[in-house]
Design an enzyme around this catalytic site. Structure first.
Site, PDB file in Angstrom:
ATOM      1  N   LYS A 123     -26.884  10.957 -42.473  1.00 51.20           N
ATOM      2  CA  LYS A 123     -27.429   9.776 -41.782  1.00 51.20           C
ATOM      3  C   LYS A 123     -26.462   9.506 -40.636  1.00 51.20           C
ATOM      4  O   LYS A 123     -25.369   8.974 -40.826  1.00 51.20           O
ATOM      5  CB  LYS A 123     -27.532   8.564 -42.704  1.00 51.20           C
ATOM      6  CG  LYS A 123     -28.144   7.355 -41.983  1.00 51.20           C
ATOM      7  CD  LYS A 123     -28.272   6.150 -42.894  1.00 51.20           C
ATOM      8  CE  LYS A 123     -29.089   5.002 -42.319  1.00 51.20           C
ATOM      9  NZ  LYS A 123     -28.969   4.693 -40.926  1.00 51.20           N
ATOM     10  N   GLU A 146     -29.864  14.981 -45.740  1.00 51.86           N
ATOM     11  CA  GLU A 146     -29.326  15.158 -44.382  1.00 51.86           C
ATOM     12  C   GLU A 146     -28.259  14.116 -44.097  1.00 51.86           C
ATOM     13  O   GLU A 146     -28.221  13.073 -44.749  1.00 51.86           O
ATOM     14  CB  GLU A 146     -30.463  14.986 -43.351  1.00 51.86           C
ATOM     15  CG  GLU A 146     -31.506  16.063 -43.430  1.00 51.86           C
ATOM     16  CD  GLU A 146     -32.669  15.808 -42.463  1.00 51.86           C
ATOM     17  OE1 GLU A 146     -32.672  14.796 -41.763  1.00 51.86           O
ATOM     18  OE2 GLU A 146     -33.568  16.664 -42.441  1.00 51.86           O
ATOM     19  N   PHE A 149     -34.308  15.742 -36.286  1.00 50.10           N
ATOM     20  CA  PHE A 149     -34.620  15.814 -37.718  1.00 50.10           C
ATOM     21  C   PHE A 149     -36.118  15.803 -38.021  1.00 50.10           C
ATOM     22  O   PHE A 149     -36.516  15.910 -39.165  1.00 50.10           O
ATOM     23  CB  PHE A 149     -33.903  14.716 -38.506  1.00 50.10           C
ATOM     24  CG  PHE A 149     -34.151  13.326 -37.996  1.00 50.10           C
ATOM     25  CD1 PHE A 149     -35.349  12.693 -38.235  1.00 50.10           C
ATOM     26  CD2 PHE A 149     -33.160  12.650 -37.291  1.00 50.10           C
ATOM     27  CE1 PHE A 149     -35.573  11.411 -37.768  1.00 50.10           C
ATOM     28  CE2 PHE A 149     -33.370  11.368 -36.829  1.00 50.10           C
ATOM     29  CZ  PHE A 149     -34.590  10.743 -37.065  1.00 50.10           C
TER      30      PHE A 149
HETATM   31  P1  ATP Z   1     -29.318   1.006 -40.853  1.00 51.19           P
HETATM   32  O1  ATP Z   1     -29.314  -0.429 -40.392  1.00 51.19           O
HETATM   33  O2  ATP Z   1     -29.008   1.206 -42.273  1.00 51.19           O
HETATM   34  O3  ATP Z   1     -28.667   1.929 -39.904  1.00 51.19           O
HETATM   35  P2  ATP Z   1     -31.728   1.118 -39.749  1.00 51.19           P
HETATM   36  O4  ATP Z   1     -32.260  -0.238 -39.989  1.00 51.19           O
HETATM   37  O5  ATP Z   1     -31.077   1.412 -38.459  1.00 51.19           O
HETATM   38  O6  ATP Z   1     -30.761   1.470 -40.871  1.00 51.19           O
HETATM   39  P3  ATP Z   1     -33.569   2.660 -41.152  1.00 51.19           P
HETATM   40  O7  ATP Z   1     -34.907   3.131 -40.812  1.00 51.19           O
HETATM   41  O8  ATP Z   1     -33.461   1.709 -42.265  1.00 51.19           O
HETATM   42  O9  ATP Z   1     -32.927   2.096 -39.851  1.00 51.19           O
HETATM   43  O10 ATP Z   1     -32.650   3.917 -41.433  1.00 51.19           O
HETATM   44  C1  ATP Z   1     -33.008   5.085 -40.833  1.00 51.19           C
HETATM   45  C2  ATP Z   1     -32.360   5.208 -39.488  1.00 51.19           C
HETATM   46  O11 ATP Z   1     -31.297   6.114 -39.602  1.00 51.19           O
HETATM   47  C3  ATP Z   1     -33.305   5.847 -38.535  1.00 51.19           C
HETATM   48  O12 ATP Z   1     -34.000   4.867 -37.797  1.00 51.19           O
HETATM   49  C4  ATP Z   1     -32.453   6.711 -37.648  1.00 51.19           C
HETATM   50  O13 ATP Z   1     -32.136   6.002 -36.472  1.00 51.19           O
HETATM   51  C5  ATP Z   1     -31.192   6.915 -38.451  1.00 51.19           C
HETATM   52  N1  ATP Z   1     -30.943   8.311 -38.879  1.00 51.19           N
HETATM   53  C6  ATP Z   1     -29.752   8.929 -38.796  1.00 51.19           C
HETATM   54  N2  ATP Z   1     -29.803  10.166 -39.276  1.00 51.19           N
HETATM   55  C7  ATP Z   1     -31.073  10.374 -39.687  1.00 51.19           C
HETATM   56  C8  ATP Z   1     -31.753  11.480 -40.293  1.00 51.19           C
HETATM   57  N3  ATP Z   1     -31.128  12.616 -40.576  1.00 51.19           N
HETATM   58  N4  ATP Z   1     -33.069  11.318 -40.586  1.00 51.19           N
HETATM   59  C9  ATP Z   1     -33.713  10.166 -40.307  1.00 51.19           C
HETATM   60  N5  ATP Z   1     -33.127   9.079 -39.748  1.00 51.19           N
HETATM   61  C10 ATP Z   1     -31.818   9.179 -39.435  1.00 51.19           C
END
Ligand code: ATP
Length: 575
Positions: A258, A256, A349
Site C-alpha cells: 500500500k 501488494e 496496480f
Molecule cells: P488511507 O487514508 O488509509 O490512505 P484512503 O482513504 O486514502 O486510505 P482507501 O481507498 O481507503 O483510500 O485506500 C486505498 C488507497 O490506497 C487507494 O485509494 C490508493 O490511493 C492507495 N494505494 C496504494 N497502493 C495501492 C495498491 N497497491 N492498490 C490499491 N490502492 C493502493
C-alpha cells in the site's frame, strides 16, 4: 422548465431533514421532468455540467454581493451588512428582491432553467480583461428577472452552497422510486445498484437519467466507459489483521504494497495521455514526466490504468511520504523545477480499459497479467506495483514488514477473481496498516489570530461528514502542526490564502468556512464531548498534511469515528 418550479422544489426538499421524505419529494419532481429538462439533473446537485467536467461556476461572495446590489439597487455596503446579520447570502438576496419587487411592482420576464444554465455556463468560459464586469452582467440579468425564492437559490448555486441536502445517492434512490415503483425491496435495491454503477462509470447524471426515465434499466449497461473522461476509483475497506483479511478475500490472494502516495488514473486516448486524481481533477499539466513514461513504456493505443504515484529522494532513491510530494498536485507553476526536486514513481496496480474493451468485469488476476504484458518496468519512472500471491500468513507478514521497511503505509489484500467496481468501497480489496490514529476531516470554521499571527486564520474547526444527511459535524479545533513559515510546510499564511475564498460568514474574529479543504489530522485520543455536535472531540489534534487529492465526500464519517472510539477503548482493555 420554469426556474420558479425548480426553486419551489428546492424549498420543499429543504423543508425536511428526513432522507426518505427527500427521496419521495425528489422522485415526484423527477417524474415531472420532460426530455428537454435533462440538464436540470446537474442543477439538483448545484452543478452546471456533469461531474466529470472541470467547469465550475466559481463565483466569490464579493461578486455575488455586487450582483445583488446591482439587481436590487441597494448599495453593496448595505448588502454586506445584511449578510453579516443573516449569515446566508441567498437569504439576503431573497429579502432584498422581495423589497425591490414591492417597491417597483416589477413585471420581469419569466426565468427558465434553460436561461439560467445558459448564463451560468458562460461564467467559467470568461477570461482576461473585463471578465468581472461580464460575469456581473450575466448574473444580474438573471437576478433582475428572479422572484425572491429564485434569487435565494440562484445565489446559493452561484456561491456553491445550495444547502438542500440532496446528494448523488438521494438522486439515485429517487430515480429508482420514480421509475420502478412496482419493484419489491430487493428489486429496488438492484435497480438502485444498476443506476449507481452507471453513474460511477459515466459521472453524468443526465445521461443516466435519459435512460432511467424511459424505464430501460438494462440499457444502462450499455452506457460506455469513456477514455478521457475521469472515472471514480475503486476504494478499499479496512481490516486489522492478515488473518481477518484472508477470511474476507479468500486464499490465495494478491498482496501488494500500500504505497504512501497519491492515486493517479491514467487515460490514453489515441496519442493523448490524460491524468486524473481520485477526485476527478485533471492534473496532466502537473506531471509531464508521467505523460512521457506512459508514452514510452506502456504499449497500446487506448487504455485506462489505475496507479499510485510515490515520491522518492532524488539522491538516496528512498521512498518519501505522501506529504513531501503533495504540493505537486496543486502547484501549477515552476513545474520543471518541482519535477526535479520532487520526483515520483508511478506504480500501476490495475487496468480498467484496454484497446476498445472495458476490463471492469475481468477477474483481477487477468487484469494484472495484462498490466505485466503491456508495461515495461522502469524503476523510478513507471513499474507494476510490488506484490505476491500467497495463502500463507507467514509470507504475508514478511511482505507486510518489507512494505513498512520500504517506507510504505502497509499492504493491500485483493481477491484474485474480483471485478473492478468504480466508485465503490469494496470488500474484495482490503487495506491493512499499522494502528495509527489519524482522520481525514474538513475545515468548516476558523478564528483570526492575534500578535504575530494577526491577519492570519490560526485556529481551525474540524468536521466529519454525515453522508446520509449531507451534514458536517464538528469534532475539534486544530492549531498545532501548522508552520509559521511556508518553507517549513503547511503554514498559517498558506491556509489563510486557501480558505479565504470559502468564508461564508464572519462574526468578530470567527469565520464559518464552506467545507472544501480536506486535511489529515493525527490525535492522541477520541473522547466523548458535548462541546461539538458530532458528540466527540479529538485530544491533542495535529494537522499533518493537506489532502488536495481527496474530495469532501471521502472524509471520516460519524460512524467511523464512533468505531475508532470503541476500538480504542477495546485496545486499552486488552492491550
Ligand atoms: P488511507 O487514508 O488509509 O490512505 P484512503 O482513504 O486514502 O486510505 P482507501 O481507498 O481507503 O483510500 O485506500 C486505498 C488507497 O490506497 C487507494 O485509494 C490508493 O490511493 C492507495 N494505494 C496504494 N497502493 C495501492 C495498491 N497497491 N492498490 C490499491 N490502492 C493502493
Amino acid at each position: 422548465m420554469k426556474s420558479k418550479k425548480l426553486a419551489e422544489f428546492y424549498e420543499e426538499a429543504s423543508s425536511t431533514t428526513k432522507r426518505l421524505e427527500k427521496i419521495k419529494i425528489l422522485s415526484k419532481f423527477l417524474k415531472e421532468l420532460s426530455e428537454n429538462d435533462r440538464d436540470v439533473m446537474y442543477l439538483l446537485l448545484g452543478d452546471i455540467y456533469p461531474e466529470y467536467s472541470e467547469k465550475r461556476i466559481g463565483i466569490s461572495n464579493q461578486l455575488a454581493i455586487k450582483a445583488i446590489s446591482k439587481a436590487t439597487g441597494i448599495g453593496s455596503k448595505q448588502v454586506t451588512k445584511e449578510w453579516k446579520l443573516i449569515g446566508d447570502l441567498g437569504k439576503v438576496a431573497e429579502k432584498l428582491t422581495k423589497k425591490k419587487k414591492q417597491a417597483t411592482l416589477h413585471t420581469a420576464q419569466t426565468l427558465t432553467t434553460k436561461k439560467v444554465l445558459e448564463n451560468l455556463r458562460k461564467l467559467p468560459e470568461l477570461e482576461g480583461k473585463g471578465t468581472v464586469g461580464k460575469k456581473l452582467s450575466l448574473i444580474t440579468e438573471l437576478l433582475s428577472s428572479a422572484t425572491p425564492i429564485e434569487a435565494l437559490y440562484l445565489i446559493r448555486t452561484l456561491i456553491g452552497d445550495l444547502r438542500i441536502g440532496i446528494k448523488e445517492s438521494t438522486v439515485r434512490e429517487s430515480m429508482a422510486l420514480a421509475f420502478f415503483p412496482g419493484l419489491d425491496k430487493d428489486g429496488k435495491k438492484k435497480a438502485a445498484k444498476k443506476i449507481q454503477d452507471a453513474i460511477d462509470r459515466t459521472n453524468d447524471l443526465a445521461a443516466v437519467f435519459d435512460i432511467v426515465r424511459k424505464k430501460k434499466l438494462e440499457s444502462l449497461d450499455k452506457l460506455p466507459l469513456q477514455v478521457g473522461k475521469p472515472i471514480k476509483a475503486m476504494l478499499a475497506q479496512k481490516v486489522n489483521t492478515i488473518a481477518d483479511g484472508f477470511k474476507v478475500v479468500g486464499k490465495p490472494c494478491a498482496i501488494e504494497y500500500k504505497y504512501d502516495g497519491f492515486r493517479l488514473l491514467i487515460h490514453k486516448k489515441d496519442k493523448e495521455v490524460i491524468l486524473f486524481t481520485r477526485r476527478l481533477e485533471n492534473v496532466t499539466n502537473q506531471f509531464p514526466e508521467v505523460v512521457e513514461y506512459v508514452q514510452k513504456y506502456v504499449s497500446g493505443k487506448s487504455f485506462i490504468l489505475d496507479s499510485e504515484a510515490v515520491g522518492f529522494d532524488k539522491k538516496t532513491k528512498e521512498y518519501k511520504p505522501f506529504q513531501s510530494v503533495s504540493q505537486r498536485i496543486r502547484r501549477k507553476y515552476h513545474i520543471e523545477k518541482l519535477q526535479k526536486e520532487l520526483p515520483i514513481e508511478v506504480n500501476v496496480f490495475d487496468i480498467i480499459y484496454y484497446e476498445g474493451k472495458p476490463q471492469l468485469d475481468e477477474p483481477f488476476e487477468k487484469r494484472t497479467a495484462l498490466i505485466k504484458k503491456i508495461i515495461k518496468n522502469h524503476p523510478y519512472k513507471i513499474v507494476h506495483s510490488k506484490g505476491i500471491i500467497t495463502d500463507s500468513e507467514k509470507q504475508a507478514k514478511k511482505f507486510y514488514k518489507k512494505a513498512l521497511a520500504d517506507n510504505q503505509e502497509g499492504i493491500m489484500l485483493k481477491n484474485l477473481k474480483a471485478e473492478y467496481q468504480p466508485g465503490s468501497r469494496v470488500g474484495h480489496m482490503l487495506k491493512i496498516k499499522p494502528e495509527e490514529r489519524d482522520l481525514d476531516l474538513v475545515i468548516t470554521g476558523a478564528e483570526y489570530g492575534t500578535g504575530k499571527r494577526s491577519g492570519w486564520l490560526s485556529s481551525f474547526i474540524l468536521s466529519c461528514r454525515d453522508g446520509n444527511k449531507g451534514e458536517y459535524l464538528e469534532i475539534g479545533k486544530v492549531g498545532t502542526g501548522i508552520k509559521e513559515k511556508t518553507e517549513e510546510g503547511t503554514s498559517f499564511e498558506e491556509l489563510t490564502k486557501e480558505l479565504t475564498p470559502y468564508i461564508i460568514e464572519e462574526k468578530g474574529k470567527s469565520v464559518k468556512i464552506k467545507p472544501k479543504l480536506v486535511v489529515s489530522v493525527t490525535y492522541q485520543e477520541i473522547q466523548k464531548s458535548p462541546n461539538y455536535n458530532s458528540g466527540f472531540a479529538l485530544r491533542f489534534p495535529r494537522l499533518t498534511v493537506l489532502r488536495p487529492d481527496k474530495s469532501i465526500k471521502e472524509i471520516a464519517t460519524p460512524e467511523e469515528i464512533k468505531k475508532d472510539f470503541e476500538n480504542q477503548k477495546r485496545n486499552w482493555r486488552y492491550g
